[in-house]
Design an enzyme around this catalytic site. Structure first.
Site, PDB file in Angstrom:
ATOM      1  N   GLY A  77      -7.446  -5.819  -0.721  1.00 23.82           N
ATOM      2  CA  GLY A  77      -8.740  -5.215  -0.421  1.00 23.82           C
ATOM      3  C   GLY A  77      -8.723  -4.222   0.721  1.00 23.82           C
ATOM      4  N   THR A 119      -6.215  -7.421  -6.295  1.00 21.78           N
ATOM      5  CA  THR A 119      -5.544  -8.020  -7.450  1.00 21.78           C
ATOM      6  C   THR A 119      -5.101  -9.451  -7.167  1.00 21.78           C
ATOM      7  OG1 THR A 119      -3.440  -7.030  -6.800  1.00 21.78           O
ATOM      8  CG2 THR A 119      -4.743  -5.837  -8.436  1.00 21.78           C
ATOM      9  N   VAL A 163      -9.065  -0.520  -6.400  1.00 19.22           N
ATOM     10  CA  VAL A 163      -8.405  -1.816  -6.282  1.00 19.22           C
ATOM     11  C   VAL A 163      -7.081  -1.662  -5.545  1.00 19.22           C
ATOM     12  CG1 VAL A 163      -7.415  -3.696  -7.637  1.00 19.22           C
ATOM     13  CG2 VAL A 163      -9.394  -2.486  -8.489  1.00 19.22           C
ATOM     14  N   CYS A 164      -6.709  -2.690  -4.777  1.00 18.55           N
ATOM     15  CA  CYS A 164      -5.374  -2.791  -4.175  1.00 18.55           C
ATOM     16  C   CYS A 164      -4.961  -4.259  -4.224  1.00 18.55           C
ATOM     17  CB  CYS A 164      -5.349  -2.232  -2.751  1.00 18.55           C
ATOM     18  SG  CYS A 164      -6.265  -3.221  -1.557  1.00 18.55           S
ATOM     19  N   ALA A 165      -3.989  -4.640  -3.429  1.00 15.55           N
ATOM     20  CA  ALA A 165      -3.498  -6.020  -3.469  1.00 15.55           C
ATOM     21  C   ALA A 165      -4.489  -7.017  -2.873  1.00 15.55           C
ATOM     22  CB  ALA A 165      -2.159  -6.129  -2.749  1.00 15.55           C
TER      23      ALA A 165
END
Length: 191
Positions: free
Chosen positions: A69, A93, A65-67
């Protein structure tokens, strides 16, 4: 090489108890809110964490996961190139929160660092303005700073990479403390 899969936020939320979630954002971004149970291993530390991530993937599914994608997609590619199967979260996220799912914050987190995208926008904007101002006041050649940033942004969009983000990730406020990363890797080993 395995192909990374993408999970929608609702599917990820349903499967969360069975997933090992790895958040590849900077520690400051992670402190600003992350998926419940996520472990913070910044993108530039994925190679170091590869043996532990591989071990976790052998025991169950891994979600990166990141901010938004993009970084998790890059991490998923690195993992796939090394034979580690991992899924990514569609929209990161940001999509998780937008869909009404809860983000957790570490105990004692007093302030969060700006997200990497916001740091890049600020830095790029400041350099462009500085290049234009110095080009008007000092010498027209300074406008090349602005042109360089514009070229970098175009390259970034075409390649879905960001050299400026890679540089900003090395700043002290974006770096994990060695002890924090060691603790995260130890936690990953015991999942």
């Amino acid at each position: 090489m395995t192909t990374p899969t993408v999970l929608a936020t609702d599917e990820a939320r349903t499967r969360l108890p069975e997933l090992t979630v790895i958040d590849v954002r900077t520690p400051g971004e992670y402190a600003g809110g992350h998926l419940p149970g996520a472990l913070n291993i910044p993108l530039d530390q994925i190679q170091r964490a590869l043996p532990d991530i591989r071990h976790a993937a052998e025991r169950g599914d891994v979600l990166v996961v990141c901010a938004s994608g993009a970084r998790s997609e890059n991490a998923g590619r690195v993992l796939a190139e090394n034979g580690v199967r991992a899924a990514t979260l569609s929209g990161g996220t940001s999509a998780w929160a937008a869909d009404g799912h809860e983000l957790h914050r570490p105990q004692g987190a007093s302030r969060a660092t700006w997200g990497m995208e916001r740091q890049v926008r600020l830095t790029a904007g400041v350099i462009v303005l500085l290049g234009l101002l110095l080009g008007l006041v000092v010498h027209p050649g300074f406008q090349l700073l602005s042109a360089g940033i514009a070229g970098g942004l175009v390259f970034s969009a075409l390649t879905n990479t960001c050299g400026m983000a890679a540089l900003l990730a090395k700043l002290p406020h974006n770096r994990p403390r060695a002890a924090d990363l060691d603790n995260t890797l130890a936690a990953l080993r015991h999942r």
